[in-house]
Design an enzyme around this catalytic site. Structure first.
Site, short mmCIF file in Angstrom:
data_model
loop_
_atom_site.label_atom_id
_atom_site.label_comp_id
_atom_site.label_asym_id
_atom_site.label_seq_id
_atom_site.Cartn_x
_atom_site.Cartn_y
_atom_site.Cartn_z
N VAL A 157 0.86 -1.18 0.00
CA VAL A 157 0.00 0.00 0.00
C VAL A 157 0.90 1.23 0.00
CG1 VAL A 157 -1.83 1.26 1.15
CG2 VAL A 157 -1.80 -1.24 1.25
N ASP A 204 -15.65 -7.92 8.10
CA ASP A 204 -14.38 -7.81 8.82
C ASP A 204 -14.31 -6.48 9.56
OD1 ASP A 204 -12.00 -8.88 9.72
OD2 ASP A 204 -10.81 -8.15 8.03
#
Length: 722
Positions: free
Chosen positions: A30, A138
């Site tokens: 990322v 999640d």
């Protein structure tokens, strides 16, 4: 926090100029990126190896579609994506704040009002998610980022529509144990619906209110079992929140409130865009993260108000410098600072800055932050003594390029004291690197301070996986993690040929450490296809006879205990009473005088893995051991030789830097890069690091055994086959 780009990283992706790394994992990286219009984004890039898998690419394509359908001020917005690229990528608006997990871990539980406000905004985010026919699946503290204008729910990677075909096998649990619902834990129970997210939100809010997951910690199997069968631990949850959490955590999905009702029950007076609902310490953490953006390349401060041509003086800027709350209110989350005050404000928030233009020679120093007076004082004092010996030996060298001082900070093993000591150490501009702290708790309390100052922090004894949960710019881990230390236990058992399943007992008294050790041991045993009989006992369990008897009835042919030394002593005595003499092993925490003292003769024969040596029994450390005895009048304790090696590692890089700079001293940031690229053969082991995150890349696990009531060093532990 951002890290530098690596030479192998691209300079741009999909029209986004890349500025640094936000994180990396097994599936990809990322990046922090910048759009052509100047906006900041987080760009998630998937490795080509995973993208070649058609099922994986389908899941990623679904993630993009799911995230694009959600429009909420409390859910991170997608700004671009290309799921068909060779390396698929997804760009979302960048949130310059910590995760809820980090904020609670560093600042402690949130007050009731803060939790209620947080719950209301996240419930509104889930309302939008569910309105689009999606289930997040999640919802956890790590997937909530705290920004100046409220939280953001992130990571829709496993979200799916109610009518989607599940692209996983039937026995795979999707989600994070400890924060998933009973219907997720029971894989045969059908696909989870929106009520599953509400249960996970209840777990998240309980964590925010108490600082611990409501179903405890431990192996995945234990967490799943407790989620399905046990009541949540809500001790410490204040009034005004307890009933709400109980309703969210109902085992029956039909009894849980829908997000609309939950948001209505959690109404609090918190104007949108305000940070007044958060504790000051959390606001400060958010402000510090936001201010860090000013140090990134090519991010120029935006003029928020006009200034005259000359600008205010530095003293005037100091007087006008706003508080963090005021700074955040002015910036509105975009870190917009007046050009005349931006640099000064960044320096004030960041602290510990280097200025090599200071006239005159300055002393060179390394620091040791350790527990010198508390419960882990033996290890802390050993590290201070080892480092001091290295410094004194260096200062006796002929032709040395500089004189080196040693600065110490005794934190007593107390996180609050550790944080204060770290700030003092970072403020000492002559300290170029620091060894320590001694324990995981104190390390977690100081990592942020040292990172802000870009002051190299070399951990000699702390080893929890949570130290690597976030990527720090100045951290170096000078030992294998606790989980890695447990790996050779399974290697040893695979070679032992012991009959029967391996009994693995996780004692929750050992908290996170016990969980990590038991989890990695179980995983490695499965990798070697060895039968396993795991058990978990609650924290504080004094009578271990029933669980030991149960494991023996199961026919275990060897035994691994993961917990604290006192618990290990009780297990050792129970096993000895039955005549059990087959392999008995434990990870590093058990290598403590408490174990041998309380277990007595029952401790003999146990094998313990550790990240440190006994230098008195190590031929390569003979000269060190002799010098230590001469200096201190006693043999070196555990970690003394490791600290000696670590100090010499730092000294070696300082000498190289002095030569390269013709006597000039390196900045702290320069030293971080030098250390992360360094290798050093010490008397205990070979040191090397992963340059991108400073994690330990060498081999350094050792076996000790107990003979006649005392620990005896066996040597290097066996490594798993390559």
């Amino acid at each position: 926090m951002t890290g530098p780009l690596l030479p192998s990283d691209p300079s741009s992706i999909g029209g986004h100029r890349l500025l640094g790394r936000l994180g990396a994992g097994g599936m990809g990286v990322v990046y922090l990126g910048r759009t052509e219009s100047g906006g900041l984004v987080a760009v998630k890039v998937i490795q080509a190896d995973f993208a070649a898998d058609s099922d994986f690419r389908t899941r990623f394509r679904r993630e993009v579609q799911a995230a694009r359908r959600v429009s909420s001020p409390w859910a991170v917005a997608v700004t671009g994506a290309d799921p068909e690229a060779d390396e698929p990528w997804l760009a979302t608006a960048f949130v310059p704040g910590p995760s809820l997990a980090e904020a609670v871990g560093r600042c402690g539980p949130l007050p009731v009002r803060s939790v209620r406000v947080l719950g209301r905004m996240l419930a509104e985010a889930l309302r939008e998610v569910h309105a689009q026919g999606l289930v997040h699946r999640d919802v956890k503290p790590g997937n909530v980022l705290l920004a100046v204008d409220g939280p953001r729910l992130i990571d829709f990677g496993i979200s799916r529509s109610a009518d989607d075909t599940v692209i996983t096998s039937a026995d795979v649990v999707v989600g994070t144990p400890g924060f998933l619902s009973p219907e997720q834990a029971q894989t045969a129970g059908g696909p989870p619906g929106p009520a599953s997210d509400v249960f996970s939100l209840g777990c998240l809010l309980a964590y925010a209110a108490t600082g611990r997951p409501p179903f405890g910690t431990g192996t995945a199997d234990a967490l799943l079992y407790r989620t399905v069968h046990d009541e949540p631990d809500l001790d410490g949850v204040g009034p005004g929140l307890l009933d709400v959490l109980r309703s969210c955590l109902a085992k029956d999905p039909a009894r849980r409130p829908v997000p609309e009702r939950l948001a209505a029950e959690l109404v609090e007076d918190a104007p949108r865009g305000s940070v007044d609902w958060l504790p000051e310490e959390v606001v400060r953490l958010i402000a510090d993260r936001s201010a860090e953006l000013l140090a990134l390349p090519d991010i120029e401060p935006t003029v928020a108000e006009p200034s005259d041509a000359t600008g205010p003086t530095e003293s005037a800027r100091q007087e006008e410098r706003p508080s963090r709350r005021r700074l955040l209110a002015l910036t509105g989350g975009a870190v917009l600072l007046a050009a005349g005050a931006g640099t000064a404000t960044w320096a004030a928030l960041r602290g510990g800055g280097e200025d090599d233009r200071t006239a005159g020679p300055r002393p060179w120093a390394i620091g040791v932050q350790a527990d010198l007076s508390g419960g882990s004082g033996a290890a802390g004092r050993a590290q201070e003594q080892g480092a001091r010996l290295a410094v004194e030996q260096f200062n006796r060298r002929a032709g040395r390029p500089f004189e080196l001082a040693l600065r110490t900070a005794d934190d007593g093993g107390v996180p609050a004291r550790a944080a204060a000591g770290a700030k003092r150490m970072a403020a000492d501009r002559d300290v170029l690197a620091v060894l320590g702290p001694t324990t995981d708790d104190t390390a977690l309390a100081v990592l942020g301070s040292y990172d802000e100052a870009l002051l190299p922090l070399l951990c000699v004894s702390a080893g929890g996986l949570n130290l690597a949960a976030q990527e720090y710019r100045s951290f170096l881990h000078c030992r294998p993690s606790d989980a890695a230390v447990s790996v050779p236990l399974a290697v040893y058992l695979a070679a032992s040929g012991a009959a029967g399943p391996v009994g693995v007992l996780q004692d929750r008294t050992g908290e996170q450490y016990a969980w990590e050790s038991a989890q990695i041991t179980a995983s490695m045993l499965r990798l070697y296809e060895l039968p396993l009989y795991p058990r978990v006992v609650p924290a504080g369990t004094e009578n271990l006879r029933p669980v030991v008897a149960d494991m023996l009835r199961a026919g275990v042919g060897s035994f691994v205990y993961a917990g604290d030394p006192a618990g290990a002593a009780r297990v050792a005595k129970e096993l000895a009473a039955t005549g059990f003499s087959k392999p008995r092993l434990a990870p590093q925490a058990v290598l403590d005088p408490v174990f041998t003292r309380e277990a007595g003769a029952a401790a003999d024969g146990w094998v313990v893995a550790a990240s440190f040596t006994d230098p008195a029994a190590l031929p390569a450390a003979k000269a060190f051991t002799t010098a230590f005895r001469e200096r201190y009048g006693s043999p070196p304790g555990y970690y003394a030789a490791e600290a000696y090696d670590t100090a010499n590692l730092v000294i070696g890089e300082l000498v190289k830097a002095a030569k390269a700079k013709k006597g000039g001293r390196p900045s702290r940031q320069e030293l971080v890069g030098l250390l992360r690229r360094s290798t050093h053969q010490g008397v205990t082991k070979r040191f090397s690091f992963k340059p991108e995150d400073g994690s330990f890349a060498g081999q350094g696990v050792f076996f000790h055994t107990v003979e006649n009531g005392a620990f005896r060093f066996l040597g290097r532990a066996p490594a798993p086959p390559a």
